[in-house]
Motif scaffolding. Structure first.
Motif, PDB file in Angstrom:
ATOM      1  N   VAL A  49      -1.358  28.135  -4.662  1.00 41.32           N
ATOM      2  CA  VAL A  49      -0.839  26.835  -4.246  1.00 41.32           C
ATOM      3  C   VAL A  49      -1.467  26.409  -2.922  1.00 41.32           C
ATOM      4  CG1 VAL A  49       1.234  25.538  -3.635  1.00 41.32           C
ATOM      5  CG2 VAL A  49       1.314  27.240  -5.463  1.00 41.32           C
ATOM      6  N   LYS A  50      -1.634  27.354  -1.979  1.00 41.91           N
ATOM      7  CA  LYS A  50      -2.271  27.031  -0.708  1.00 41.91           C
ATOM      8  C   LYS A  50      -3.687  26.506  -0.897  1.00 41.91           C
ATOM      9  CE  LYS A  50       0.164  30.162   2.459  1.00 41.91           C
ATOM     10  NZ  LYS A  50       0.017  31.256   3.434  1.00 41.91           N
ATOM     11  N   ASN A  51      -4.356  26.990  -1.938  1.00 47.06           N
ATOM     12  CA  ASN A  51      -5.732  26.584  -2.199  1.00 47.06           C
ATOM     13  C   ASN A  51      -5.807  25.341  -3.080  1.00 47.06           C
ATOM     14  OD1 ASN A  51      -6.727  28.775  -0.723  1.00 47.06           O
ATOM     15  ND2 ASN A  51      -6.689  30.115  -2.522  1.00 47.06           N
ATOM     16  N   SER A  52      -4.702  24.645  -3.220  1.00 45.65           N
ATOM     17  CA  SER A  52      -4.656  23.440  -4.041  1.00 45.65           C
ATOM     18  C   SER A  52      -4.523  22.205  -3.155  1.00 45.65           C
ATOM     19  CB  SER A  52      -3.487  23.497  -5.026  1.00 45.65           C
ATOM     20  OG  SER A  52      -3.590  24.622  -5.860  1.00 45.65           O
ATOM     21  N   SER A  53      -4.811  21.059  -3.718  1.00 43.83           N
ATOM     22  CA  SER A  53      -4.678  19.805  -2.986  1.00 43.83           C
ATOM     23  C   SER A  53      -4.306  18.693  -3.951  1.00 43.83           C
ATOM     24  CB  SER A  53      -5.984  19.443  -2.267  1.00 43.83           C
ATOM     25  OG  SER A  53      -7.017  19.203  -3.203  1.00 43.83           O
ATOM     26  N   ALA A  54      -3.580  17.699  -3.460  1.00 43.32           N
ATOM     27  CA  ALA A  54      -3.199  16.540  -4.257  1.00 43.32           C
ATOM     28  C   ALA A  54      -3.135  15.320  -3.352  1.00 43.32           C
ATOM     29  CB  ALA A  54      -1.855  16.766  -4.945  1.00 43.32           C
ATOM     30  N   PHE A  55      -3.669  14.219  -3.846  1.00 39.31           N
ATOM     31  CA  PHE A  55      -3.706  13.002  -3.031  1.00 39.31           C
ATOM     32  C   PHE A  55      -3.749  11.791  -3.950  1.00 39.31           C
ATOM     33  CE2 PHE A  55      -6.430   9.573  -1.423  1.00 39.31           C
ATOM     34  CZ  PHE A  55      -5.715   9.193  -0.289  1.00 39.31           C
ATOM     35  N   PHE A  56      -3.037  10.729  -3.554  1.00 42.77           N
ATOM     36  CA  PHE A  56      -3.204   9.448  -4.247  1.00 42.77           C
ATOM     37  C   PHE A  56      -3.025   8.315  -3.253  1.00 42.77           C
ATOM     38  CE2 PHE A  56       1.462   9.439  -4.466  1.00 42.77           C
ATOM     39  CZ  PHE A  56       1.760   8.101  -4.269  1.00 42.77           C
ATOM     40  N   VAL A  57      -3.618   7.184  -3.570  1.00 40.65           N
ATOM     41  CA  VAL A  57      -3.450   5.959  -2.803  1.00 40.65           C
ATOM     42  C   VAL A  57      -3.535   4.799  -3.780  1.00 40.65           C
ATOM     43  CG1 VAL A  57      -5.934   5.775  -2.298  1.00 40.65           C
ATOM     44  CG2 VAL A  57      -4.277   4.597  -0.828  1.00 40.65           C
ATOM     45  N   ASP A  58      -2.700   3.799  -3.584  1.00 44.45           N
ATOM     46  CA  ASP A  58      -2.823   2.587  -4.393  1.00 44.45           C
ATOM     47  C   ASP A  58      -2.478   1.374  -3.549  1.00 44.45           C
ATOM     48  OD1 ASP A  58      -0.031   2.308  -4.311  1.00 44.45           O
ATOM     49  OD2 ASP A  58       0.280   3.078  -6.321  1.00 44.45           O
ATOM     50  N   GLY A  59      -2.964   0.231  -3.975  1.00 42.42           N
ATOM     51  CA  GLY A  59      -2.735  -1.004  -3.242  1.00 42.42           C
ATOM     52  C   GLY A  59      -2.652  -2.191  -4.172  1.00 42.42           C
ATOM     53  N   ASN A  60      -1.785  -3.149  -3.816  1.00 43.54           N
ATOM     54  CA  ASN A  60      -1.614  -4.387  -4.578  1.00 43.54           C
ATOM     55  C   ASN A  60      -1.752  -5.583  -3.645  1.00 43.54           C
ATOM     56  OD1 ASN A  60      -0.249  -3.726  -7.498  1.00 43.54           O
ATOM     57  ND2 ASN A  60       0.405  -2.251  -5.949  1.00 43.54           N
ATOM     58  N   LEU A  61      -2.336  -6.664  -4.156  1.00 44.87           N
ATOM     59  CA  LEU A  61      -2.406  -7.923  -3.429  1.00 44.87           C
ATOM     60  C   LEU A  61      -2.232  -9.057  -4.426  1.00 44.87           C
ATOM     61  CD1 LEU A  61      -2.961  -9.662  -0.900  1.00 44.87           C
ATOM     62  CD2 LEU A  61      -5.405  -9.537  -1.482  1.00 44.87           C
TER      63      LEU A  61
ATOM     64  N   VAL B 123       0.858  -1.181   0.000  1.00 47.75           N
ATOM     65  CA  VAL B 123       0.000   0.000   0.000  1.00 47.75           C
ATOM     66  C   VAL B 123       0.892   1.229   0.000  1.00 47.75           C
ATOM     67  CG1 VAL B 123      -1.770   1.308   1.230  1.00 47.75           C
ATOM     68  CG2 VAL B 123      -1.863  -1.180   1.224  1.00 47.75           C
ATOM     69  N   ARG B 124       0.530   2.229  -0.806  1.00 47.59           N
ATOM     70  CA  ARG B 124       1.214   3.523  -0.819  1.00 47.59           C
ATOM     71  C   ARG B 124       0.171   4.625  -0.723  1.00 47.59           C
ATOM     72  NH1 ARG B 124       4.719   4.204  -6.017  1.00 47.59           N
ATOM     73  NH2 ARG B 124       2.710   3.678  -6.955  1.00 47.59           N
ATOM     74  N   SER B 125       0.583   5.734  -0.121  1.00 43.50           N
ATOM     75  CA  SER B 125      -0.336   6.869  -0.032  1.00 43.50           C
ATOM     76  C   SER B 125       0.472   8.150   0.103  1.00 43.50           C
ATOM     77  CB  SER B 125      -1.289   6.718   1.156  1.00 43.50           C
ATOM     78  OG  SER B 125      -2.228   7.772   1.182  1.00 43.50           O
ATOM     79  N   SER B 126      -0.178   9.264  -0.238  1.00 40.35           N
ATOM     80  CA  SER B 126       0.462  10.569  -0.120  1.00 40.35           C
ATOM     81  C   SER B 126      -0.249  11.392   0.942  1.00 40.35           C
ATOM     82  CB  SER B 126       0.421  11.308  -1.460  1.00 40.35           C
ATOM     83  OG  SER B 126      -0.917  11.591  -1.830  1.00 40.35           O
ATOM     84  N   TYR B 127       0.485  12.375   1.482  1.00 42.09           N
ATOM     85  CA  TYR B 127      -0.078  13.311   2.459  1.00 42.09           C
ATOM     86  C   TYR B 127       0.599  14.660   2.212  1.00 42.09           C
ATOM     87  CZ  TYR B 127       3.804  10.635   4.435  1.00 42.09           C
ATOM     88  OH  TYR B 127       4.971   9.937   4.598  1.00 42.09           O
ATOM     89  N   THR B 128       0.127  15.321   1.161  1.00 42.40           N
ATOM     90  CA  THR B 128       0.798  16.529   0.673  1.00 42.40           C
ATOM     91  C   THR B 128       0.222  17.819   1.239  1.00 42.40           C
ATOM     92  OG1 THR B 128      -0.687  16.588  -1.238  1.00 42.40           O
ATOM     93  CG2 THR B 128       1.389  15.397  -1.490  1.00 42.40           C
ATOM     94  N   GLY B 129      -0.865  17.729   1.987  1.00 47.69           N
ATOM     95  CA  GLY B 129      -1.530  18.950   2.440  1.00 47.69           C
ATOM     96  C   GLY B 129      -0.621  19.890   3.201  1.00 47.69           C
ATOM     97  N   TRP B 130       0.194  19.353   4.111  1.00 45.53           N
ATOM     98  CA  TRP B 130       1.042  20.221   4.945  1.00 45.53           C
ATOM     99  C   TRP B 130       2.100  20.943   4.106  1.00 45.53           C
ATOM    100  CZ3 TRP B 130       6.348  19.770   5.551  1.00 45.53           C
ATOM    101  CH2 TRP B 130       6.940  18.608   5.038  1.00 45.53           C
ATOM    102  N   VAL B 131       2.554  20.295   3.006  1.00 41.20           N
ATOM    103  CA  VAL B 131       3.537  20.949   2.144  1.00 41.20           C
ATOM    104  C   VAL B 131       2.900  22.113   1.402  1.00 41.20           C
ATOM    105  CG1 VAL B 131       5.090  20.624   0.201  1.00 41.20           C
ATOM    106  CG2 VAL B 131       4.843  18.812   1.885  1.00 41.20           C
ATOM    107  N   LEU B 132       1.696  21.907   0.867  1.00 42.26           N
ATOM    108  CA  LEU B 132       1.029  22.962   0.110  1.00 42.26           C
ATOM    109  C   LEU B 132       0.681  24.148   0.996  1.00 42.26           C
ATOM    110  CD1 LEU B 132      -1.327  20.771  -2.110  1.00 42.26           C
ATOM    111  CD2 LEU B 132       0.869  21.780  -2.724  1.00 42.26           C
ATOM    112  N   ARG B 133       0.346  23.880   2.245  1.00 43.50           N
ATOM    113  CA  ARG B 133      -0.011  24.983   3.152  1.00 43.50           C
ATOM    114  C   ARG B 133       1.192  25.847   3.514  1.00 43.50           C
ATOM    115  NH1 ARG B 133      -3.495  20.953   5.259  1.00 43.50           N
ATOM    116  NH2 ARG B 133      -1.938  20.317   6.795  1.00 43.50           N
ATOM    117  N   LEU B 134       2.403  25.329   3.316  1.00 42.36           N
ATOM    118  CA  LEU B 134       3.604  26.116   3.602  1.00 42.36           C
ATOM    119  C   LEU B 134       3.972  27.066   2.468  1.00 42.36           C
ATOM    120  CD1 LEU B 134       5.910  23.367   5.176  1.00 42.36           C
ATOM    121  CD2 LEU B 134       4.599  25.126   6.374  1.00 42.36           C
ATOM    122  N   ALA B 135       3.301  26.929   1.327  1.00 46.01           N
ATOM    123  CA  ALA B 135       3.634  27.747   0.171  1.00 46.01           C
ATOM    124  C   ALA B 135       3.266  29.203   0.409  1.00 46.01           C
ATOM    125  CB  ALA B 135       2.912  27.222  -1.064  1.00 46.01           C
TER     126      ALA B 135
END
Length: 901
Positions: free
Chosen positions: A404-416, A387-399
């Protein structure tokens, strides 16, 4: 020294006699004063373990020990504490030496002598008696038995290319890409010799009575205690390979490469190879030899991935922790692959560990991942999950920028992946993959897309020379683009679902000739577009195009023939019958004039009825001639056809770009691909050099007319023009594989052009992905086994664009821009420097938990590389060029990797 009661205080509880691992005898030792040498002697005498050391290295000082059910490793660490000494394990022995040389610069003669003595003692004691295989009842009329199995390493991973030889006979074989082997033997008792780099030569006694399975787990050899390099392919593969235009990715190097935000990335690693490029950050996918992004067949086992990237191209769809092999075929693809014009990325997942549980995890600044694998039933079934996931919100809020602050990006994927061994000759694997991405920019627009993929694969060995596999895959890809405006707010949906069935048989006629063949059925169901208003105030009119479906039925065959020791060929043929199926309503037009505005009526087709059909015969040929012992000439030819394309007008496809099947008006892409190269290995195969020229003649393609309207257009054929194109280039590459200083360099000189009636006055023009110069340099400094410093520099010509060069005013006062010819200008050139430092795993390879760290700097000198150039009008109504840089600064990252054994 008071050691009279030492044998009583040293209580040995024998658990699992697994040599060289923590599982084994436990030791309880209480002593107020015991000599260090005496403690080692007692461990050697009263345990099934053997301890080797040099008297000149171990100082006999008194110790105070208090051990309660300690493992041999813990006991030795306590005894050697403060001495500057360490140890390694070999079979059921521990060998002590200076900690500063463990794993790097051993006294090779001494440790080789120890290993030789251990091997001799084990042979004399008859440590490995013959193992009985099969029963006489399974013998056929020939009286011969089939012995098959899998060779694995100490982690349970398949060993590719291990050699097996039966003493006293001419029987010998090597393991395939799955680690499998097969031998045909008469009943009797044999000595089986197994050899592989890093494992030395090992002997196993077998008593063959009939057909049966004999799996082999290799133990590491310590006879050569200097640097050992284990590769996934032969050391001379650069010159020995017959297949033209193929690149195999070194998965072991992924964690050491500088990457964006510290995430190991398969696609970014491919960009180090000649002929592979991208238009920059923010572009999904990659381009191969001038091909478009959607002209790459992206495989995960049998399943096709329609998007190779997460987060608009910043992270790869593939989870590197779960992969067994990554092969990129650049245009000259084998006959078993088809459906794309430019390349095939063949990514194979590995099976889970059949022996023990294993965990691997990584934690970076914006992404995290975890992988878990192990047996379900030991030696019979296994699982692997990631499983992989991103947590980019805190980085964008530092811009500092509000958009950029009003933007968001997220992904998650999983393999079995689940794997079951069936009998002695069959293996069944079932796997699933799911991913979802969400991206919003400045609360203005956004993308959301997901992939669901399920597949199964069955492998069966019919005999020592005949085996087959059957793959079935189903996938559903859905995407949504959202415009968050008020009156222009809209939601645009599209997607593709497909089913693939692919049986494949291989027969080894002789050691010099191998035949293979099969068929492939691809059934596509395409949602070409659905538009809805994005809110109550939106003025957008809803529109939905009917679902489309198409079927590709392909038959393929291939012969791999070694004509002589120097000359080998791989010849193949693929035949595809494609049908575009109803139900459909097709607009009819007047022949010989532009279609738009010249409709003559419509024709209805029922469900499943053939609307349009195409046939394609696709020969494939690769040949290699060895020049001397270290060089070769390799040539290739492939005819390719593509029946599914992406529709987009931007610089590159977006996640919501719609898909389009070939119809009666929109023909498939067709091309001829040729290549010729010379390859040379030097310094005992440590240095690889190559020069390869290629050409692609695209005798059928299409492009869009100027100012085309392609979004949810029921008459897309009116926006398309048919033409031809070409791509040609020269690829230079050099690579030094091992040593304190190693790395690679590649340079590609190329052009990609097309000629389409009604565009650019009928003259040739550059394609969107034409990049004449592309240069990559990767430099690695390895002062020792644990430390690696990597620098990666990339340079590429800016991509072509069409830009306004002036304006004119019409009678009503409207200002109309005047554009250049199609793709006659270029954005600024791209270049970037990345750095990474990796603190690798410790020298103690048997430690239960191992960690490594990677610190990276992406875009070191903060280059504002242009993803695109767009134009606005100034106050004086002149056109002003604006550079859009997706990344305009340096991005540091630190990643912690954790792995259990």
């Amino acid at each position: 020294m008071k050691i009279t009661v030492f044998p009583i205080l040293l209580i040995l509880l024998l658990a699992l006699p697994v040599a060289g691992q923590d599982a084994g005898p436990t030791i309880t030792l209480q002593s107020e004063s015991i000599g260090r040498v005496a403690a080692l002697q007692q461990m050697d005498r009263y345990t099934p373990l053997r301890i080797f050391w040099q008297d000149t290295q171990v100082k006999d000082e008194p110790l105070r020990l208090s051990l309660q059910q300690a493992t041999p490793r813990e006991a030795l660490e306590a005894i050697l504490e403060g001495t500057g000494l360490s140890f390694i394990a070999y079979r059921d022995v521990y060998v002590i030496g200076p900690a500063t040389t463990i794993g790097t610069e051993f006294d090779a003669a001494y440790y080789a002598a120890v290993a030789e003595q251990v091997d001799a003692d084990a042979e004399e004691a008859g440590a490995r008696g013959p193992e009985t295989i099969g029963s006489f009842a399974t013998l056929g009329a020939t009286g011969m038995a089939t012995v098959s199995g899998t060779v694995t390493d100490d982690d349970g991973e398949p060993v590719i290319g291990a050699t097996l030889r039966v003493t006293g006979t001419e029987q010998a074989t090597t393991t395939d890409t799955e680690g499998n082997y097969t031998l045909r033997l008469a009943p009797g008792t044999y000595e089986l010799l197994i050899g592989y780099v890093g494992y030395g030569r090992q002997e196993r006694g077998i008593r063959v009575q009939g057909d049966g399975r004999f799996d082999i787990a290799l133990l590491p050899s310590a006879t050569d205690l200097q640097q050992v390099v284990v590769t996934e392919q032969a050391a001379d593969a650069n010159v020995g390979r017959v297949q033209a235009g193929v690149q195999r990715l070194d998965l072991a190097q992924l964690e050491r490469l500088p990457t964006f935000m510290g995430e190991s990335d398969v696609v970014k690693a491919l960009l180090l190879n000649p002929g592979v490029s991208t238009i920059g950050e923010g572009a999904t996918g990659f381009n191969v030899r001038g091909g478009e992004i959607d002209q790459n067949l992206l495989l995960q086992d049998y399943g096709i991935l329609l998007n190779s990237s997460h987060a608009l191209g910043f992270f790869s769809t593939y989870n590197a922790d779960l992969l067994k092999s990554v092969d990129l075929y650049k245009a000259n693809m084998p006959a078993r692959f088809g459906g794309r014009l430019a390349s095939v990325l063949d990514v194979q997942q590995r099976d889970g560990n059949f022996d023990h549980l294993r965990v691997k995890a990584g934690l970076g600044p914006v992404t995290g991942r975890v992988m878990l694998e192990g047996p379900i039933v030991k030696d019979r079934s296994s699982f692997i999950a990631g499983v992989r996931s991103s947590y980019t919100g805190w980085v964008l809020r530092l811009a500092s920028q509000e958009n950029v602050k009003n933007s968001s990006a997220f992904f998650v994927d999983g393999n079995l992946r689940l794997t079951q061994r069936i009998g002695e000759t069959g293996t069944l694997s079932v796997s699933g993959y799911g991913s979802e991405d969400q991206f919003t920019y400045n609360n203005a627009f956004g993308f959301r897309y997901r992939t669901l993929l399920g597949q199964s694969e069955y492998n069966h060995i019919f005999s020592d020379r005949f085996y087959g596999r059957l793959g079935v895959a189903y996938s559903d890809y859905q995407s949504r683009q959202t415009d968050l405006g008020t009156t222009t707010a809209e939601i645009l949906d599209n997607g593709v679902a497909y089913l693939i069935v692919k049986p494949h048989l291989t027969y080894e006629v002789s050691d010099d000739l191998q035949l293979s063949g099969g068929l492939e059925l691809d059934h596509y169901r395409v949602n070409p577009g659905e538009r809805q208003p994005g809110g109550e105030e939106s003025l957008v009119s809803p529109r939905q195009l009917p679902e489309e479906q198409g079927v590709e039925l392909s038959f393929f065959g291939e012969a791999d023939y070694r004509v002589s020791e120097r000359f080998s060929v791989i010849a193949g043929l693929r035949y595809t019958n494609y049908r575009f199926l109803g139900a459909a309503t097709v607009t009819e037009y007047t022949d010989g004039i532009p279609r738009s505005g010249n409709e003559t009526g419509t024709r209805e087709y029922g469900a499943g009825e053939t609307v349009a059909a195409y046939q394609s015969l696709q020969p494939r040929l690769s040949a290699r001639y060895r020049v001397g012992r270290s060089g070769s000439v390799r040539a290739g030819y492939a005819r390719t056809a593509q029946f599914l394309n992406q529709i987009y007008l931007s610089a590159s496809p977006t996640p919501s770009s719609q898909f389009q099947l070939s119809t009666g008006y929109i023909p498939p892409f067709l091309s001829h691909n040729v290549s010729l190269g010379y390859f040379l290995n030097l310094n005992n195969n440590n240095v690889e050099l190559g020069v390869e020229g290629y050409a692609r003649l695209i005798d059928q393609l299409w492009d869009y007319r100027d100012f085309a309207d392609v979004i949810v257009n029921p008459q897309l054929e009116t926006e398309i023009r048919i033409g031809e194109g070409c791509a040609y280039g020269l690829e230079l590459s050099g690579k030094k594989k091992v040593g304190e200083i190693n790395g690679l360099v590649s340079y590609t000189l190329s052009r990609t052009e097309r000629q389409v009636a009604g565009i650019n006055g009928g003259d040739y023009y550059s394609s969107n992905f034409d990049k004449p110069h592309n240069f990559v340099l990767t430099f690695n400094w390895n002062p020792n086994q644990r430390n690696t410093l990597t620098a990666n520099f990339t340079y590429g010509t800016g991509r072509p664009i069409t830009a306004p060069v002036g304006n004119y005013r019409v009678d009503n006062g409207l200002l109309v821009p005047v554009y250049t010819a199609r793709n006659s200008l270029r954005i600024p050139d791209y270049h970037r420097l990345d750095l990474a430092y990796t603190l690798g795993k410790g020298y103690n390879q048997k430690r239960t938990v191992q960690t490594s760290w990677t610190v990276s700097l992406y875009n070191v000198y903060a280059r504002k590389n242009a993803f695109s150039v767009y134009y606005t009008q100034s106050a004086d109504q002149t056109n002003v060029a604006n550079r859009l840089a997706v990344l305009g600064t340096v991005f540091p990252a630190i990643t912690l990797n954790i792995e259990t054994r």
